[in-house]
Write an enzyme that holds these catalytic residues in place. Structure first.
Site, PDB file in Angstrom:
ATOM      1  N   GLU A   1      41.902  21.572  59.897  1.00  0.00           N
ATOM      2  CA  GLU A   1      42.610  20.802  60.912  1.00  0.00           C
ATOM      3  C   GLU A   1      42.094  21.324  62.242  1.00  0.00           C
ATOM      4  O   GLU A   1      42.422  22.434  62.657  1.00  0.00           O
ATOM      5  CB  GLU A   1      44.127  20.995  60.766  1.00  0.00           C
ATOM      6  CG  GLU A   1      44.923  19.904  61.449  1.00  0.00           C
ATOM      7  CD  GLU A   1      45.339  20.293  62.852  1.00  0.00           C
ATOM      8  OE1 GLU A   1      44.660  19.818  63.806  1.00  0.00           O
ATOM      9  OE2 GLU A   1      46.297  21.044  63.002  1.00  0.00           O
ATOM     10  N   LEU A   2      41.261  20.510  62.896  1.00  0.00           N
ATOM     11  CA  LEU A   2      40.470  20.989  64.024  1.00  0.00           C
ATOM     12  C   LEU A   2      40.901  20.326  65.336  1.00  0.00           C
ATOM     13  O   LEU A   2      42.041  19.923  65.492  1.00  0.00           O
ATOM     14  CB  LEU A   2      38.983  20.757  63.727  1.00  0.00           C
ATOM     15  CG  LEU A   2      38.501  21.325  62.389  1.00  0.00           C
ATOM     16  CD1 LEU A   2      37.030  20.992  62.155  1.00  0.00           C
ATOM     17  CD2 LEU A   2      38.741  22.823  62.301  1.00  0.00           C
TER      18      LEU A   2
ATOM     19  N   CYS B   1      46.982  19.998  69.349  1.00  0.00           N
ATOM     20  CA  CYS B   1      45.817  19.201  68.958  1.00  0.00           C
ATOM     21  C   CYS B   1      46.097  17.709  69.049  1.00  0.00           C
ATOM     22  O   CYS B   1      45.159  16.913  69.129  1.00  0.00           O
ATOM     23  CB  CYS B   1      45.359  19.584  67.562  1.00  0.00           C
ATOM     24  SG  CYS B   1      46.681  19.544  66.333  1.00  0.00           S
TER      25      CYS B   1
ATOM     26  N   GLU C   1      47.440  17.781  55.638  1.00  0.00           N
ATOM     27  CA  GLU C   1      48.531  18.722  55.448  1.00  0.00           C
ATOM     28  C   GLU C   1      49.841  17.957  55.560  1.00  0.00           C
ATOM     29  O   GLU C   1      49.969  17.035  56.359  1.00  0.00           O
ATOM     30  CB  GLU C   1      48.476  19.833  56.497  1.00  0.00           C
ATOM     31  CG  GLU C   1      47.246  20.729  56.332  1.00  0.00           C
ATOM     32  CD  GLU C   1      47.257  21.937  57.237  1.00  0.00           C
ATOM     33  OE1 GLU C   1      47.129  23.060  56.724  1.00  0.00           O
ATOM     34  OE2 GLU C   1      47.391  21.756  58.464  1.00  0.00           O
TER      35      GLU C   1
ATOM     36  N   TRP D   1      47.414  30.096  67.075  1.00  0.00           N
ATOM     37  CA  TRP D   1      48.457  30.677  67.922  1.00  0.00           C
ATOM     38  C   TRP D   1      49.380  29.640  68.535  1.00  0.00           C
ATOM     39  O   TRP D   1      50.474  29.976  68.984  1.00  0.00           O
ATOM     40  CB  TRP D   1      47.816  31.499  69.059  1.00  0.00           C
ATOM     41  CG  TRP D   1      46.772  30.742  69.836  1.00  0.00           C
ATOM     42  CD1 TRP D   1      45.428  30.818  69.669  1.00  0.00           C
ATOM     43  CD2 TRP D   1      46.989  29.779  70.877  1.00  0.00           C
ATOM     44  NE1 TRP D   1      44.779  29.969  70.544  1.00  0.00           N
ATOM     45  CE2 TRP D   1      45.719  29.324  71.303  1.00  0.00           C
ATOM     46  CE3 TRP D   1      48.123  29.276  71.511  1.00  0.00           C
ATOM     47  CZ2 TRP D   1      45.551  28.373  72.306  1.00  0.00           C
ATOM     48  CZ3 TRP D   1      47.967  28.326  72.513  1.00  0.00           C
ATOM     49  CH2 TRP D   1      46.699  27.882  72.908  1.00  0.00           C
ATOM     50  N   ASN D   2      48.968  28.375  68.591  1.00  0.00           N
ATOM     51  CA  ASN D   2      49.769  27.421  69.365  1.00  0.00           C
ATOM     52  C   ASN D   2      51.049  26.994  68.650  1.00  0.00           C
ATOM     53  O   ASN D   2      52.043  26.666  69.300  1.00  0.00           O
ATOM     54  CB  ASN D   2      48.925  26.204  69.772  1.00  0.00           C
ATOM     55  CG  ASN D   2      48.357  25.454  68.594  1.00  0.00           C
ATOM     56  OD1 ASN D   2      48.125  26.012  67.522  1.00  0.00           O
ATOM     57  ND2 ASN D   2      48.090  24.173  68.776  1.00  0.00           N
TER      58      ASN D   2
END
Length: 484
Positions: A252-253, A286, A464, A152-153
């Site tokens: 991607e955490l 992030c 990515e 969502w960010n």
């Protein structure tokens, strides 16, 4: 787009509602007001979307690279035409100020053009054989049906960052956006629809039941690749379960980024940079710095500038053109900020500014937290150990280069990191010593569609963007040919 409609599912080239007719409300985090509804899909709709993607895959993979590139260029042009509409919707649904939303739309469009070009750069190779009558050739071919789970960010750019390379590589894809921002996802997929990609190439499933949809994606043998952006906890779970069907996985955490300021840097410039990246998207990024390390001799000067910049930020709803910082996404995010500040202050931290929920000036119904600067931080505090994902800047003193490198690396995360110094040798030493996938030297934005984005450790797997981004959607095939 019509945000009052709940026909937010896009399967095999058609828009529809959920089979049950179920919907869920989409709210503005700055006011709590309902701004639209989305279809609340489950396993049945997900399985149909998977089947549509699987049926479309043989035809799409057979298209030449120039055809796929042309399709992405068409999507890019349409996205730029709708840039303001997308930005307005994003500000309303996700809460970020319009200026930031406009930047994100352009960033998202960049991935479309970048991977349109990369589609034509999927090269194979030949290998010299030890046998004179043998030829060895390497091909790179699309992996198949992709499931893309987006956050969502960054509700526009994180979709294009996954869909563009998948489509460029010749894959088909099903997108499952975060339940907080389904309308942005709908708006992006509407552009792919208008660009007339073949039915089934891009599909969209909106839901408030992510576990049910995720179960369907994970158990499907037709889904050959899972790409996820989100929390480390969920990413680990998905990666573990994906092994049952041996899916390719890219993740991607979370991040726990260090921001290191040496005494030889331009301290005021460093403090302004720290404020910009720390409070970017209300800290909900992030790559947001979580631990700000400042050398002892310059810490007072740095804190003064950082605190002043934090106090100047003007909170408000995303559509308020004068707002420079928006709300948090929901009540749980707000509660985490309150918990981290309470824990830090109980253990000796000093609040230089902020530290509380904002309720005045029309903000009471939104999830606003004051931009906060904390000093006298120690490793015993939860904010030192946890990813914050909010507008709290903890400042930590250090004395030596070796000490700060050790402190910065003392984490299981490894996404972004930042170093401010005017000593070239130090910049090289520290950037090589930091165990992070991204290092910004006097640079708070070391990202671009043309650059690989990703981390190490518990910050994820794969990359990515960049030339590496399309590799995540390609299998390598060896062809051995014996001559007659």
């Amino acid at each position: 787009m019509d945000t009052s409609s709940a026909a937010t599912l896009y399967i095999d080239g058609h828009w529809s509602t959920a089979d049950s007719g179920a919907t869920f409300d989409v709210t503005d985090p700055s006011s709590g007001k309902v701004i639209g509804r989305a279809a609340d899909a489950g396993a049945a709709e997900t399985e149909r979307a998977i089947a549509a993607a699987a049926e479309a895959f043989p035809h799409w993979r057979a298209q030449n690279a120039y055809t796929r590139a042309t399709a992405l260029v068409r999507v890019h042009e349409l996205m730029l035409e709708r840039a303001e509409e997308l930005a307005q919707l994003m500000s309303l649904e996700q809460g970020k100020p319009l200026r930031a939303a406009r930047s994100e739309v352009l960033y998202g469009a960049d991935f479309l053009m970048w991977f349109a070009e990369e589609a034509k750069r999927v090269y194979g190779s030949t290998i010299p054989s030890p046998r004179s009558n043998q030829r060895l050739t390497i091909l790179r071919q699309p992996v198949g049906v992709v499931a893309g789970i987006t956050p969502w960010n960054y509700p526009v750019s994180m979709i294009t960052r996954k869909v563009a390379p998948a489509v460029a590589a010749g894959c088909t894809i099903l997108v499952k956006p975060a339940e907080q921002t389904p309308l942005c996802a709908q708006a992006v997929v509407e552009i792919f629809d208008e660009a007339e990609l073949p039915p089934g190439v891009v599909n969209l499933i909106t839901t408030s039941q992510p576990a049910e949809v995720g179960d369907a994606l994970l158990r499907s043998r037709a889904v050959r690749k899972l790409t996820f952006t989100g929390s480390t906890e969920v990413g680990k779970m998905l990666a573990g379960r994906a092994t049952a069907t041996m899916k390719r996985v890219s993740l991607e955490l979370g991040g726990h980024a260090p921001f290191i300021v040496f005494e030889d840097s331009d301290v005021e410039h460093a403090a302004k940079g720290a404020a910009l990246v720390k409070f970017l998207n209300t800290g909900q990024a992030c790559i947001s710095p979580n631990r700000i390390y400042v050398q002892r001799s310059v810490i007072d000067r740095f804190v003064d500038v950082l605190t002043d910049r934090a106090r100047r930020l003007r909170p408000g709803g995303g559509l308020d053109e004068s707002a420079t910082i928006g709300p948090l996404i929901d009540a749980s995010a707000l509660a985490k900020m309150e918990r981290q500040v309470a824990d830090a202050t109980q253990k000796g931290a000093r609040v230089m500014t902020g530290g509380e929920r904002l309720r005045g000036d029309g903000l009471a119904n939104g999830y606003f937290f004051a931009p906060t600067v904390l000093t006298e931080i120690s490793p015993a505090m939860s904010i030192y150990q946890e990813e914050t994902f909010g507008p709290i800047a903890p400042v930590i003193v250090f004395d030596t280069e070796d000490e700060v490198v050790a402190m910065a690396n003392d984490t299981d995360y490894g996404l972004a990191s930042y170093v401010y110094t005017n000593d070239l040798a130090r910049a090289v030493r520290v950037s090589e010593a930091l165990r992070f996938g991204i290092v910004g030297i006097n640079d708070i934005n070391p990202t671009a569609a043309a650059a690989p984005f990703g981390g190490t450790g518990e910050s994820g797997l794969g990359r990515e963007g960049g030339a590496q981004g399309i590799d995540e959607y390609l299998d390598v095939k060896l062809v051995g040919h014996v001559l007659a």
